[in-house]
Motif scaffolding. Structure first.
Motif, short mmCIF file in Angstrom:
data_model
loop_
_atom_site.label_atom_id
_atom_site.label_comp_id
_atom_site.label_asym_id
_atom_site.label_seq_id
_atom_site.Cartn_x
_atom_site.Cartn_y
_atom_site.Cartn_z
N VAL A 4 0.85 -1.19 0.00
CA VAL A 4 0.00 0.00 0.00
C VAL A 4 0.88 1.23 0.00
O VAL A 4 1.83 1.33 0.79
CB VAL A 4 -0.91 0.02 1.25
CG1 VAL A 4 -1.68 1.34 1.33
CG2 VAL A 4 -1.86 -1.16 1.23
N THR A 64 -1.43 -0.77 -4.11
CA THR A 64 -2.69 -0.07 -3.90
C THR A 64 -2.35 1.35 -3.48
O THR A 64 -1.75 1.57 -2.42
CB THR A 64 -3.54 -0.76 -2.81
OG1 THR A 64 -3.82 -2.09 -3.24
CG2 THR A 64 -4.84 0.00 -2.58
N VAL A 66 -3.37 5.02 -2.31
CA VAL A 66 -4.47 5.61 -1.55
C VAL A 66 -4.25 7.11 -1.42
O VAL A 66 -3.37 7.55 -0.66
CB VAL A 66 -4.56 4.99 -0.13
CG1 VAL A 66 -5.73 5.58 0.63
CG2 VAL A 66 -4.65 3.47 -0.20
N HIS A 97 -3.51 -0.49 -8.29
CA HIS A 97 -4.90 -0.22 -7.90
C HIS A 97 -4.94 1.19 -7.33
O HIS A 97 -4.12 1.52 -6.47
CB HIS A 97 -5.37 -1.18 -6.82
CG HIS A 97 -5.15 -2.63 -7.14
ND1 HIS A 97 -6.06 -3.39 -7.83
CD2 HIS A 97 -4.11 -3.46 -6.85
CE1 HIS A 97 -5.59 -4.62 -7.96
NE2 HIS A 97 -4.41 -4.69 -7.37
N THR A 99 -7.34 3.80 -5.19
CA THR A 99 -8.59 3.89 -4.42
C THR A 99 -9.21 5.29 -4.58
O THR A 99 -8.60 6.21 -5.13
CB THR A 99 -8.35 3.64 -2.92
OG1 THR A 99 -7.67 4.78 -2.37
CG2 THR A 99 -7.54 2.39 -2.68
N TRP B 115 -10.34 1.68 6.86
CA TRP B 115 -10.81 1.65 5.47
C TRP B 115 -9.66 1.33 4.50
O TRP B 115 -9.84 0.59 3.53
CB TRP B 115 -11.47 2.99 5.11
CG TRP B 115 -11.72 3.11 3.65
CD1 TRP B 115 -12.71 2.49 2.94
CD2 TRP B 115 -10.93 3.83 2.71
NE1 TRP B 115 -12.58 2.80 1.61
CE2 TRP B 115 -11.50 3.62 1.44
CE3 TRP B 115 -9.81 4.66 2.81
CZ2 TRP B 115 -10.98 4.20 0.28
CZ3 TRP B 115 -9.29 5.22 1.68
CH2 TRP B 115 -9.87 5.00 0.43
N VAL B 116 -8.47 1.86 4.77
CA VAL B 116 -7.30 1.56 3.92
C VAL B 116 -7.01 0.06 3.94
O VAL B 116 -6.78 -0.55 2.88
CB VAL B 116 -6.04 2.35 4.39
CG1 VAL B 116 -4.78 1.85 3.68
CG2 VAL B 116 -6.22 3.85 4.13
N ALA B 119 -9.55 -1.58 1.81
CA ALA B 119 -9.34 -1.29 0.38
C ALA B 119 -8.16 -2.10 -0.16
O ALA B 119 -8.18 -2.54 -1.31
CB ALA B 119 -9.10 0.21 0.18
N ALA B 120 -7.15 -2.30 0.66
CA ALA B 120 -5.94 -3.01 0.22
C ALA B 120 -6.21 -4.49 0.04
O ALA B 120 -5.53 -5.16 -0.75
CB ALA B 120 -4.81 -2.80 1.22
N ALA B 123 -9.50 -4.35 -3.23
CA ALA B 123 -9.37 -3.74 -4.58
C ALA B 123 -8.78 -4.71 -5.60
O ALA B 123 -7.93 -5.53 -5.26
CB ALA B 123 -8.53 -2.48 -4.51
#
Lengths: 123, 123
Positions: A4, A64, A66, A97, A99, B115-116, B119-120, B123
């Motif tokens: 991430v 990912t 963010v 990815h 977000t 939330w991260v 999402a990780a 996604a």
């Protein structure tokens, strides 16, 4: 390996970064097996490309990204797509990815609204 | 009467305001008896002073001002204190409460971090 990459704006004042460092550390606490790093668009280091390159060197094959921004301004609509195009061109095997921004996530705007209601009755 | 004044930065693109409008509307839904308005520092209307004056004209005697910013930059450290000083000078009977910025609220940085993590893995 999946990693991430948090992405914040940056500012001259080092204290500005503290909320983003707190988010990064909270992600690390909540998901100890997940590699997560923080990067900045400008005025602070490390940059997104440098941080991505470090993660890829460590074995990341999926990133990912963010955006830790409240709203979609020029930085997310213009600057970030260029950074992502460059990233994909430099690392053809990488899966990226992207977000939503924080303010585009309904569960987060609701959490903020609930906190506002609490603050208005508490303060 | 107590009222809430949300305060965001502003931008040229009207779509930029949508997350802040969503927060305002979610506060109104969660607390129907609470008067809440949204104002901007620059590039968007209404301004904080105009919105505060409207609330005071409608009977507000206490304002809770909520900076919808992720971090404490120059806008919160320099611009907002000047606006608040002017507000207190213009309305001597007014009580002003100033909340933390969003990124300085541990429960909100935790919500963002959770939330991260989601999402990780999603996604």
């Amino acid at each position: 390996m999946r990693a991430v990459l948090l992405f914040a704006h940056g500012a001259r004042d080092p204290a500005w970064a503290l909320p983003f460092v707190a988010i990064r550390d909270a992600v690390r606490s909540a998901a100890p097996g997940l590699r997560v790093e923080l990067s900045f668009l400008e005025l602070m280091q490390p940059s997104l490309p440098d941080t991505a390159a470090g993660l890829i060197a460590d074995g990341a094959t999926e990133l990912t990204i963010v955006p830790l921004f409240m709203a979609q301004g020029g930085h997310l609509k213009k600057d970030l797509p260029v950074l992502l195009d460059d990233l994909r061109a430099a690392h053809p095997g990488l899966t990226v990815h992207l977000t939503s921004a924080i303010g585009d996530v309904p569960e987060l705007t609701r959490a903020i609204a609930d906190w506002v209601v609490g603050a208005a009755t508490r303060a």
